[in-house]
Design a protein around this motif. Sequence first.
Motif, mmCIF file in Angstrom:
data_model
loop_
_atom_site.group_PDB
_atom_site.id
_atom_site.type_symbol
_atom_site.label_atom_id
_atom_site.label_comp_id
_atom_site.label_asym_id
_atom_site.label_seq_id
_atom_site.Cartn_x
_atom_site.Cartn_y
_atom_site.Cartn_z
ATOM 1 N N HIS A 113 0.823 -1.216 0.000
ATOM 2 C CA HIS A 113 0.000 0.000 0.000
ATOM 3 C C HIS A 113 0.855 1.262 0.000
ATOM 4 O O HIS A 113 0.407 2.308 -0.445
ATOM 5 C CB HIS A 113 -1.107 -0.012 1.062
ATOM 6 N N ASN A 118 0.581 7.841 -4.943
ATOM 7 C CA ASN A 118 0.024 8.888 -4.084
ATOM 8 C C ASN A 118 0.258 8.612 -2.600
ATOM 9 O O ASN A 118 -0.432 9.192 -1.759
ATOM 10 C CB ASN A 118 -1.473 9.093 -4.366
ATOM 11 N N GLY A 122 -1.190 10.670 0.565
ATOM 12 C CA GLY A 122 -2.003 10.013 1.584
ATOM 13 C C GLY A 122 -1.480 10.304 2.980
ATOM 14 O O GLY A 122 -2.246 10.662 3.882
ATOM 15 N N SER A 136 -1.920 13.380 -7.557
ATOM 16 C CA SER A 136 -0.530 12.950 -7.644
ATOM 17 C C SER A 136 -0.192 12.697 -9.101
ATOM 18 O O SER A 136 -0.920 11.994 -9.797
ATOM 19 C CB SER A 136 -0.296 11.674 -6.822
ATOM 20 N N LEU A 137 0.906 13.300 -9.538
ATOM 21 C CA LEU A 137 1.294 13.251 -10.943
ATOM 22 C C LEU A 137 2.662 12.619 -11.108
ATOM 23 O O LEU A 137 3.506 12.695 -10.208
ATOM 24 C CB LEU A 137 1.366 14.675 -11.522
ATOM 25 N N VAL B 158 -1.791 11.130 -14.263
ATOM 26 C CA VAL B 158 -2.290 11.132 -12.889
ATOM 27 C C VAL B 158 -2.134 9.721 -12.328
ATOM 28 O O VAL B 158 -2.473 8.745 -12.998
ATOM 29 C CB VAL B 158 -3.782 11.533 -12.855
ATOM 30 N N SER B 159 -1.616 9.615 -11.108
ATOM 31 C CA SER B 159 -1.547 8.297 -10.481
ATOM 32 C C SER B 159 -1.963 8.414 -9.016
ATOM 33 O O SER B 159 -1.155 8.684 -8.130
ATOM 34 C CB SER B 159 -0.143 7.703 -10.609
ATOM 35 N N THR B 160 -3.251 8.282 -8.799
ATOM 36 C CA THR B 160 -3.848 8.355 -7.467
ATOM 37 C C THR B 160 -4.548 7.024 -7.186
ATOM 38 O O THR B 160 -5.727 7.006 -6.834
ATOM 39 C CB THR B 160 -4.848 9.519 -7.376
ATOM 40 N N ALA B 161 -3.811 5.927 -7.389
ATOM 41 C CA ALA B 161 -4.341 4.585 -7.161
ATOM 42 C C ALA B 161 -5.639 4.413 -7.957
ATOM 43 O O ALA B 161 -5.677 4.737 -9.139
ATOM 44 C CB ALA B 161 -4.509 4.315 -5.665
ATOM 45 N N ARG B 167 -9.717 11.015 -11.885
ATOM 46 C CA ARG B 167 -9.035 12.282 -11.581
ATOM 47 C C ARG B 167 -8.379 12.841 -12.842
ATOM 48 O O ARG B 167 -8.252 14.063 -12.979
ATOM 49 C CB ARG B 167 -8.006 12.077 -10.468
ATOM 50 N N MET B 258 -3.936 4.565 4.977
ATOM 51 C CA MET B 258 -3.420 4.371 3.624
ATOM 52 C C MET B 258 -4.253 3.396 2.798
ATOM 53 O O MET B 258 -4.400 3.555 1.595
ATOM 54 C CB MET B 258 -1.971 3.890 3.690
ATOM 55 N N SER B 259 -4.749 2.314 3.428
ATOM 56 C CA SER B 259 -5.430 1.305 2.606
ATOM 57 C C SER B 259 -6.825 0.949 3.098
ATOM 58 O O SER B 259 -7.507 0.162 2.461
ATOM 59 C CB SER B 259 -4.577 0.030 2.514
ATOM 60 N N PHE B 384 -6.592 3.795 -2.586
ATOM 61 C CA PHE B 384 -5.567 3.816 -1.543
ATOM 62 C C PHE B 384 -5.023 5.238 -1.394
ATOM 63 O O PHE B 384 -5.016 6.013 -2.333
ATOM 64 C CB PHE B 384 -4.408 2.887 -1.912
ATOM 65 N N GLY B 385 -4.527 5.512 -0.197
ATOM 66 C CA GLY B 385 -4.071 6.861 0.095
ATOM 67 C C GLY B 385 -5.228 7.774 0.461
ATOM 68 O O GLY B 385 -5.051 8.958 0.686
ATOM 69 N N SER B 387 -7.940 8.539 -1.471
ATOM 70 C CA SER B 387 -8.325 9.398 -2.594
ATOM 71 C C SER B 387 -9.755 9.076 -3.032
ATOM 72 O O SER B 387 -10.092 7.915 -3.256
ATOM 73 C CB SER B 387 -7.362 9.147 -3.755
#
Lengths: 262, 396
Positions: A113, A118, A122, A136-137, B158-161, B167, B258-259, B384-385, B387
Amino acid sequence: MSLHCRIGGLGILGPGLPGWAASAPILAGATPWQGGELALPPPALLPPTERRRTSQPVRLALAAAGEAVAAEPGGTALETIFASSNGDGAILGSILDALLALDGVAISPTQFHNSVHNAPAGYWHIAIGSVAPSLSLGGHDDSFAAGLLAAATAVATRAKPVLLCAYDMPMPPPLDRVRRTETGFAAALVLRPAAGEGAALTLRYRAAPAAWPAPADALDALAAGNPAARSLPLLRALAAGRTATIRLPLLEDAHLELQVAP
Amino acid sequence: MWPLKISACTAATALGPGLAPLRKALLARQGGLRPCDLPGMPDGIWIGRVPGLETVTLPAALAGFACRNNRLAELALGCDGFAGAVAAARARHGADRIAVVLGTSTAGIEETEQAWQQRENGTGPLPASFDYARTHDLQALPRYLRARLGLRGPALVVSTACTSGVRAMTEAAALIAAGVADAAVAGGVDTLCRMTLHGFASLELLSRGGPTRPCAADRDGISIGEGAGLVLLEREGDGPADAPLLLGAGASSDGHHMSSPHPEGLGAVAAMRAALDSAGLAPGGIDYVNLHGTGTRANDAMEDRAVHQVFGSFVPCSSTKGWTGHTLGASGAVEAIIALLCLEEGLVPGCLNLTELDAEFRADVAMENRPAALRRVMSNSFGFGGSNCSLVLGRA
C-alpha cells in the motif's frame, strides 16, 4: 492563454539545502552552495505508528510540504498536488524481488500500500487531518513542470490556494542504471489566486521545444540530476527577488514559459 | 467550468474491445470474469483479462512504447471511431490545443516484471532491451497516446491509485476551463500484472474460488481486471449536439488510513456532495449511482453508509465490477463510460453474482437489471491513500 497566480509559502530540501529559511541566501547567490548530505527528518506531523512506516520519499516530500505551509494561513485546508517522476524505487525494487522468490511470493502488505504513487499525498493528508482534494502526478524528467501546470490550473479554475510539492529520490540498483537520479530533492510552493499577496507568476504553455540551459554554477547543475530540482531556476529567482523568464521543458516538443515578478 | 461535452468515448474491457460487447453484456447480465489463466498468479482467483491483448501491435515508429499497458491503449483508440473523433477535434482546434491527461496505477510495470526475470542470477543488470522511459515510466502512457494521435497540447499523467482515471478526467476538464486547452483526451488505462495481483493478495483483499460479489452478504473481495476507458472532452458548444455531458465532479481525501477507507465514509460523502454542488444538483437530481463497489468487506460497507447518508434509500445504486473486475487506475474512466451506456439504454444494472444482499445495507442496491428513464448518473471512485472522486454525467 496564460495563467496567473501568486507565490505563497515555500519549502526546499536537498543536499546542502536544509529548508527554505536556511537556503534562501544560497539560492539568492549571497552565500556559496557547499553541497553536502541530504538529511531526511522523520515526519514529526505523523503519529509514531505511522511515522515508522514512512519511506524516504514520504519523509522528503512531507518535510518540504510542511515547511511551505507552516506560515500559510489555513495551510492544513489546502488542496494538494504532489509530483514525482520516480515514486518509491526502493519499495518497487523490493516488491519486484519478492515476486521472484523461489519459495513462494510474500509481499509485505504495508510495502504494497506504500507503493502507490500517491503514498506521500495520503500520508500528508493523514498527518494534518485534511480532507481537501489531492492529485498525484508523474512526468518523467518534467514532473515539476507538470505539477506547476496542474497547480496553476487548479488555482485559476477554483480560485483557492493550492500546495504543490515536487520530490524525487535516487533509484536503487538495478533501476539506477535505467533511470539516473543523482540526489534526493524536494521543493514545495503554495500558489495563491492572482488577487492575493506574493510574487506574481504567469505561466503559458508553448508547443515548441525548449532546451534545458547549461548550468551557470554547481547549484544549477543539480537540475540535471533530479526532476524536482528543475524547480531551481524558479526558486532562485524568488529567493533573489528578481524578475525572470524561465522555460521549463514539458515533453520533447513543448515547454512552459514562466514569468516571475517580485 | 461545467458542463463539458463528452464528444467521443470508448473502452476496452474483459468483455472485449469497444463499447458494443460491454453494452451487450450489461443488458444480458453476462460478466467477463474468468478463472485466472496467467502464470505465477495467486491461487483460486478470477480476473478480467482483455481478450486478444497480447497480439496488438503498435505502429512501427512507436514500437519502443510496446508494453501491455500501451497495447491496451492502442486497442481502445481503434474502437468506436475514437481516433477519428480526435482527428476531427484536432482539425477544429489545432493539435497544440488538445491536451492528453491519463490516469494509470500500473503503467507498463508488467514489462519491468519481465525484465526482472531476465537478470542474471537474479542480481545482474536489467536487459539492454528494457526501455524504462517508454514502458515503465508513468508518463509513457500519455506520451504514447499524444504521439499516436498527433497531438501537441500538454500531457499529464495522474496516479492516485484507483481514482487515477477519473481524476485524469477532472484535471482535463480543468485545463479546458482554464483555457489551456480547447479539448482533451482523458481517461485511464491499467493492465494485469503480478505486482498488483500479489499485492492485493498480501492485503487479503482478493475474492477466491469465484468472481467478485459486490454488496453480497458473503462478499469476500476483489476480482482484478484490466481496462482502458477513453473520452474526448470539449466545451459544451463544441462536438456533436447529441453527445452526453460531464455535468460536474468532486474530489476529497480521507486523511484517515493508507489502505482502509474511513468507516463512515466521510471522504466519500464529501466527494459526492462536492460533485452535486459543482453540477448544481440536489441529491434527488441523480437517477442512479454507479458504485465504486469493489466487493471488499470494508469498501462496500463504507460506501453503503456514505450513499445512504447523501441519497437515503431513494436512488438506485449498483456496482458493475462483476462484469469488468476492478480495473484499478482505469476503473473510474471505465465506469464513467458504463454510466453513459446506462443513460443511453435506460438501464440500472443490477449487481452480478449477488443473491443475498448484505443485511446491514440501507441504500437501494439493485440486484436485477431495471429499466429506468435516466437523465443523470453519479459514478464513484475511491482509492488507496484515501483518494475519493465522484462524477455526475448526464444526457444533453
